[in-house]
Design an enzyme around this catalytic site. Sequence first.
Site, PDB file in Angstrom:
ATOM      1  N   ARG A   1      44.984  39.070  55.274  1.00 41.98           N
ATOM      2  CA  ARG A   1      45.021  38.588  53.734  1.00 41.98           C
ATOM      3  C   ARG A   1      46.125  38.017  53.532  1.00 41.98           C
ATOM      4  O   ARG A   1      47.161  38.169  54.180  1.00 41.98           O
ATOM      5  CB  ARG A   1      44.497  39.998  53.018  1.00 41.98           C
ATOM      6  CG  ARG A   1      45.568  40.797  52.836  1.00 41.98           C
ATOM      7  CD  ARG A   1      45.141  41.936  51.982  1.00 41.98           C
ATOM      8  NE  ARG A   1      44.884  41.414  50.621  1.00 41.98           N
ATOM      9  CZ  ARG A   1      44.173  42.262  49.666  1.00 41.98           C
ATOM     10  NH1 ARG A   1      43.842  43.519  49.906  1.00 41.98           N
ATOM     11  NH2 ARG A   1      44.335  41.624  48.421  1.00 41.98           N
TER      12      ARG A   1
ATOM     13  N   LYS B   1      42.915  42.848  42.362  1.00 42.56           N
ATOM     14  CA  LYS B   1      41.963  42.193  40.982  1.00 42.56           C
ATOM     15  C   LYS B   1      42.165  43.773  40.377  1.00 42.56           C
ATOM     16  O   LYS B   1      42.361  43.382  39.058  1.00 42.56           O
ATOM     17  CB  LYS B   1      40.837  42.459  41.558  1.00 42.56           C
ATOM     18  CG  LYS B   1      40.258  40.920  41.739  1.00 42.56           C
ATOM     19  CD  LYS B   1      38.836  40.522  41.642  1.00 42.56           C
ATOM     20  CE  LYS B   1      38.083  40.961  42.691  1.00 42.56           C
ATOM     21  NZ  LYS B   1      36.773  40.597  42.826  1.00 42.56           N
TER      22      LYS B   1
ATOM     23  N   GLU C   1      32.906  40.020  44.706  1.00 46.73           N
ATOM     24  CA  GLU C   1      32.260  40.690  43.804  1.00 46.73           C
ATOM     25  C   GLU C   1      32.412  40.489  42.446  1.00 46.73           C
ATOM     26  O   GLU C   1      33.817  40.344  42.191  1.00 46.73           O
ATOM     27  CB  GLU C   1      32.710  42.281  44.064  1.00 46.73           C
ATOM     28  CG  GLU C   1      32.132  43.297  43.276  1.00 46.73           C
ATOM     29  CD  GLU C   1      32.773  44.901  43.418  1.00 46.73           C
ATOM     30  OE1 GLU C   1      32.417  45.755  43.103  1.00 46.73           O
ATOM     31  OE2 GLU C   1      33.573  44.907  44.353  1.00 46.73           O
TER      32      GLU C   1
END
Length: 550
Positions: free
Chosen positions: A262, A272, A36
């Site tokens: 992750r 982020k 994104e």
Amino acid sequence: MSESENKSSNFIHNIIDKDIETGKYGGEVYTRFPPEPNGYLHIGHAKSICLNFTTAEKYNGRCNLRYDDTNPVKEDMEYVDSIEEDISWLGFKWDKKLWASEYFEKMYQAAIELIKKGKAFVCDLSADQIREYRGTLTEPGKESPYRNRAIEENLRLFEEMRQGKYDDGEKVLRAKIDMSSANINMRDPVIYRIAHVRHHNTGDKWCIYPMYDFAHPIEDAIEGITHSICTLEFEDHRPLYDWTLNELGWWNPQPQQIEFARLNITNTVMSKRLLKELVDNGDVEGWDDPRMPTIAGLRRRGYTPEAIRDFCERIGVAKANSVVEASLLEHCVREDLQDKVESRNVVFDPIKVVITNYPDDKTENMEMENNRNIESLGKRDVPFSGELYVDGADFMEEPVKKYFRLFPGNEVRFKGAYFITCQDVVKNDDGSIKELRCTYDPETRSGSGFEGRKVKGTIHWVDAKTAIKIHVRNYDYLMVENENGDEVLNPDSLKEIVCYGEPSLSEAKGGERFQFFRHGYYIADNKLTSDSEKVFNSIVDLKSSFKIKK
């Protein structure tokens, strides 16, 4: 692709092997990396990049770069540019560069299809009310009072949403699934919301935008993705992924979502959102601050793409979340640099040395190897005279036990030069050291065939007449744990000092890496270094705290 990458395997590859064996996708392997564009990529994304691209490489498949630009509120073209730079820098090439926004019309038609099948409805509940109606992990949800609207009414309202007749948040489109499902993600999730925001790619064409969980499977299916590799937090979303594709029934075979753990690293922010807060609050210089775990920050810090890929290969791919020691990443960087970069003499906390029996007008060039491990990197000449600088840590007026460097009466080797004996300490009025008065033995020059007495200490130096001042930025972890066990900003994450370096460093260009002898690996900062000023960022020290398991 390296031999190790070609041979490496994991549970994802095992799934792919079985799919190839059964001919599920006709032997095709098609992956994608779908960022994104709402921030810079970090080291966690590097793991996903490496996994998706190397998986495609291993099976002679393809991997797309697809921007998940379904939320125009947070997106920016600056992030798009940085993402492409990061992927290319890591050494990967995408098959196609695509945008989720290119599929908005197809997604809209998919939503229409679900409405016509009685599988989606327009809901007037507010976001807070939807959360309230959703229930809990132990209690079922409650159906929206708008759940049973007629199909014709839902089609009309959804079209009016598209035409911009309603304000943000006034209506949403929800999938009609099961409000008593054990999986909260399946309790009539929102699949479209209103947002009167200009989109970087589609302009003002749309004022309704699909939610990620709805867009994601459709994007994969349109592109023909076979294996949609996601991080573990999407595991609970997979039933919605499959439900969407099954209800539409437009693609066969359908892509399959596979989740992996992750990356979490000690003392490292892996969000982020939190990284953006650090940037917005001015806690760091920007997204590429060398303390940041962004790929841009690691690049500016001096980390190499080879080291990051090696790190991602070593940590492997797992199903369970875990935390990796930051020292492993540092070890990979150190191991990659040790046979690549040249050494230079740089003196920290300098103390002046005056060699009293050295001719005043004499300067010699001492030949030194650029890398003691790699002969092919050659040698260089370093000027030597009667006035030098040594590291402050290389002198003790009252030495501790087993201290073999400079102290009054002791003899050491100046690397690549002569044996030097400290005779006297000259101090300033405030008691600080002004200079050390020393003598040298002219018969002990390195490289002259001298073989004789031994000394236990060898130290480095720079010539005072020709040394240049350089600015060194030493870094520590950006985040540390406080006494309560919470991760907080480290007030000592950056320390800037002025040092003396040998004159060859005056030619250093931004991006050049060196080993500062006995100190560590450094890179000339590509933003701050100029012809007139040299600024170096610490990459990693010389000593590894990472223990390799045998």
